[in-house]
Scaffold this motif. Structure first.
Motif, PDB file in Angstrom:
ATOM      1  N   ARG A   1      -2.902 -37.722 115.501  1.00 33.19           N
ATOM      2  CA  ARG A   1      -2.135 -38.850 114.977  1.00 33.19           C
ATOM      3  C   ARG A   1      -1.295 -38.398 113.776  1.00 33.19           C
ATOM      4  O   ARG A   1      -1.569 -37.387 113.147  1.00 33.19           O
ATOM      5  CB  ARG A   1      -3.074 -39.957 114.497  1.00 33.19           C
ATOM      6  CG  ARG A   1      -3.773 -40.749 115.575  1.00 33.19           C
ATOM      7  CD  ARG A   1      -4.573 -41.866 114.929  1.00 33.19           C
ATOM      8  NE  ARG A   1      -5.359 -42.633 115.891  1.00 33.19           N
ATOM      9  CZ  ARG A   1      -6.163 -43.631 115.550  1.00 33.19           C
ATOM     10  NH1 ARG A   1      -6.286 -43.983 114.268  1.00 33.19           N
ATOM     11  NH2 ARG A   1      -6.846 -44.278 116.466  1.00 33.19           N
ATOM     12  N   LYS A   2      -0.289 -39.211 113.448  1.00 37.34           N
ATOM     13  CA  LYS A   2       0.471 -38.968 112.229  1.00 37.34           C
ATOM     14  C   LYS A   2      -0.429 -39.278 111.041  1.00 37.34           C
ATOM     15  O   LYS A   2      -1.311 -40.135 111.128  1.00 37.34           O
ATOM     16  CB  LYS A   2       1.724 -39.843 112.193  1.00 37.34           C
ATOM     17  CG  LYS A   2       2.756 -39.464 113.250  1.00 37.34           C
ATOM     18  CD  LYS A   2       4.009 -40.319 113.132  1.00 37.34           C
ATOM     19  CE  LYS A   2       5.051 -39.907 114.165  1.00 37.34           C
ATOM     20  NZ  LYS A   2       6.287 -40.732 114.055  1.00 37.34           N
ATOM     21  N   TRP A   3      -0.200 -38.612 109.939  1.00 35.11           N
ATOM     22  CA  TRP A   3      -1.059 -38.761 108.757  1.00 35.11           C
ATOM     23  C   TRP A   3      -1.184 -40.218 108.325  1.00 35.11           C
ATOM     24  O   TRP A   3      -2.276 -40.702 108.029  1.00 35.11           O
ATOM     25  CB  TRP A   3      -0.517 -37.911 107.612  1.00 35.11           C
ATOM     26  CG  TRP A   3      -1.272 -38.062 106.320  1.00 35.11           C
ATOM     27  CD1 TRP A   3      -0.902 -38.791 105.232  1.00 35.11           C
ATOM     28  CD2 TRP A   3      -2.543 -37.490 106.010  1.00 35.11           C
ATOM     29  NE1 TRP A   3      -1.855 -38.704 104.246  1.00 35.11           N
ATOM     30  CE2 TRP A   3      -2.878 -37.903 104.688  1.00 35.11           C
ATOM     31  CE3 TRP A   3      -3.432 -36.660 106.690  1.00 35.11           C
ATOM     32  CZ2 TRP A   3      -4.055 -37.523 104.054  1.00 35.11           C
ATOM     33  CZ3 TRP A   3      -4.607 -36.273 106.061  1.00 35.11           C
ATOM     34  CH2 TRP A   3      -4.913 -36.711 104.759  1.00 35.11           C
ATOM     35  N   ASP A   4      -0.060 -40.929 108.311  1.00 35.60           N
ATOM     36  CA  ASP A   4      -0.072 -42.323 107.858  1.00 35.60           C
ATOM     37  C   ASP A   4      -0.808 -43.249 108.825  1.00 35.60           C
ATOM     38  O   ASP A   4      -1.104 -44.399 108.472  1.00 35.60           O
ATOM     39  CB  ASP A   4       1.363 -42.835 107.664  1.00 35.60           C
ATOM     40  CG  ASP A   4       2.058 -42.170 106.495  1.00 35.60           C
ATOM     41  OD1 ASP A   4       1.349 -41.655 105.615  1.00 35.60           O
ATOM     42  OD2 ASP A   4       3.306 -42.160 106.469  1.00 35.60           O
ATOM     43  N   SER A   5      -1.097 -42.753 110.036  1.00 37.04           N
ATOM     44  CA  SER A   5      -1.806 -43.569 111.025  1.00 37.04           C
ATOM     45  C   SER A   5      -3.317 -43.337 111.002  1.00 37.04           C
ATOM     46  O   SER A   5      -4.060 -44.009 111.719  1.00 37.04           O
ATOM     47  CB  SER A   5      -1.272 -43.262 112.433  1.00 37.04           C
ATOM     48  OG  SER A   5       0.102 -43.615 112.534  1.00 37.04           O
ATOM     49  N   LEU A   6      -3.753 -42.399 110.169  1.00 30.90           N
ATOM     50  CA  LEU A   6      -5.185 -42.135 110.077  1.00 30.90           C
ATOM     51  C   LEU A   6      -5.881 -43.286 109.346  1.00 30.90           C
ATOM     52  O   LEU A   6      -5.266 -43.975 108.522  1.00 30.90           O
ATOM     53  CB  LEU A   6      -5.442 -40.841 109.297  1.00 30.90           C
ATOM     54  CG  LEU A   6      -4.938 -39.527 109.896  1.00 30.90           C
ATOM     55  CD1 LEU A   6      -5.319 -38.370 108.982  1.00 30.90           C
ATOM     56  CD2 LEU A   6      -5.492 -39.313 111.283  1.00 30.90           C
ATOM     57  N   PRO A   7      -7.160 -43.515 109.624  1.00 27.45           N
ATOM     58  CA  PRO A   7      -7.906 -44.550 108.888  1.00 27.45           C
ATOM     59  C   PRO A   7      -7.894 -44.242 107.396  1.00 27.45           C
ATOM     60  O   PRO A   7      -7.829 -43.063 106.996  1.00 27.45           O
ATOM     61  CB  PRO A   7      -9.325 -44.423 109.467  1.00 27.45           C
ATOM     62  CG  PRO A   7      -9.128 -43.825 110.809  1.00 27.45           C
ATOM     63  CD  PRO A   7      -7.983 -42.866 110.661  1.00 27.45           C
ATOM     64  N   ASP A   8      -7.951 -45.248 106.573  1.00 26.78           N
ATOM     65  CA  ASP A   8      -7.889 -45.064 105.126  1.00 26.78           C
ATOM     66  C   ASP A   8      -8.949 -44.096 104.603  1.00 26.78           C
ATOM     67  O   ASP A   8      -8.678 -43.291 103.707  1.00 26.78           O
ATOM     68  CB  ASP A   8      -8.064 -46.416 104.416  1.00 26.78           C
ATOM     69  CG  ASP A   8      -6.866 -47.331 104.631  1.00 26.78           C
ATOM     70  OD1 ASP A   8      -5.787 -46.804 104.992  1.00 26.78           O
ATOM     71  OD2 ASP A   8      -7.004 -48.550 104.437  1.00 26.78           O
ATOM     72  N   PHE A   9     -10.158 -44.151 105.168  1.00 27.60           N
ATOM     73  CA  PHE A   9     -11.235 -43.312 104.645  1.00 27.60           C
ATOM     74  C   PHE A   9     -11.025 -41.827 104.953  1.00 27.60           C
ATOM     75  O   PHE A   9     -11.700 -40.972 104.367  1.00 27.60           O
ATOM     76  CB  PHE A   9     -12.592 -43.766 105.209  1.00 27.60           C
ATOM     77  CG  PHE A   9     -12.742 -43.585 106.695  1.00 27.60           C
ATOM     78  CD1 PHE A   9     -13.199 -42.384 107.221  1.00 27.60           C
ATOM     79  CD2 PHE A   9     -12.456 -44.633 107.563  1.00 27.60           C
ATOM     80  CE1 PHE A   9     -13.346 -42.227 108.594  1.00 27.60           C
ATOM     81  CE2 PHE A   9     -12.613 -44.474 108.938  1.00 27.60           C
ATOM     82  CZ  PHE A   9     -13.049 -43.271 109.455  1.00 27.60           C
TER      83      PHE A   9
END
Length: 227
Positions: free
Chosen positions: A3-11
């Protein structure tokens, strides 16, 4: 695929995970071949082991009461929860009468279960998780939810890839049950002593990740099981 970095879960979006993400970002071809390999070889294994798995299922039912499969909730890519497929090797509801990890000579292990564990045949049904994409042949072993909740920030990097059937850590800690045998608080010893050691190898595997490296790990696993 990654996934793109900004699409990763916050944690997962922290400075400790970022270096591992950048490494994998450059390995898109290996990630593609890894998934293709999982699907093709997974189908072949399913065809070859279909009848043996049915025989094992009958043996489990004759040996003890309870379901054929053990479906504990585990964690895989990006923190997704899934119920792993494993042949049941313990008495029914074993996770409710003891730790989520198994010690050597665990009284909860059934007679047939001991044989399956010795040859790692209890993991054959994970081919279903392999085909679904929840697991891969090589990757960090899927941990129980309660252990993932205790992960250090850097450990979250292992969730960038699907959980695996085998790994370098699995090979080096194949006698994990013996390490935990005799511990007063099994969960505490696992989280504070065993898990950090395994994570050292899991994170190192991400740093060295490549499709060829995965194949090498699988070959090492075969020899480890034979020994």
């Amino acid at each position: 695929m990654l996934r793109k970095w900004d699409s990763l879960p916050d944690f997962m979006r922290n400075e400790e995970v970022r270096p591992y993400y950048e490494i994998l970002k450059k390995k898109q071809a290996s990630l593609f071949f890894k998934r293709v390999f999982d699907i093709v070889c997974g189908l072949i294994i399913l065809i070859i082991t279909g009848i043996p798995m049915m025989i094992i299922a009958v043996m489990i039912k004759l040996d003890s009461k309870g379901p054929v499969f053990y479906r504990q909730e585990r964690v895989t890519t990006y923190g997704k929860h899934f119920k792993i497929h494993k042949f049941r090797t313990m008495v029914s509801n074993a996770d409710k009468i003891g730790s989520a990890v198994t010690v050597d000579n665990d009284s909860r292990i059934t007679r047939v279960g001991a044989k399956l564990r010795g040859c790692r045949l209890d993991e054959l049904p994970q081919v279903f998780d392999l085909l679904s994409g929840d697991m891969s042949f090589v990757g960090t072993r899927p941990e129980a939810v309660k252990y993932v909740e205790k992960y250090k920030p850097e450990y979250m990097a292992t969730l960038l890839l699907p959980a695996g059937i085998t790994s370098e850590a699995s090979i080096r800690y194949k006698d994990e049950a013996e390490l935990l045998d005799g511990a007063v608080d099994v969960d505490k010893v696992y989280v504070e002593e065993v898990l950090p050691g395994k994570m050292k190898w899991n994170l190192e595997s991400i740093r060295k990740f490549s499709f060829i490296h995965d194949i090498g790990t699988m070959i090492k696993t075969v020899f480890a099981v034979i020994r």
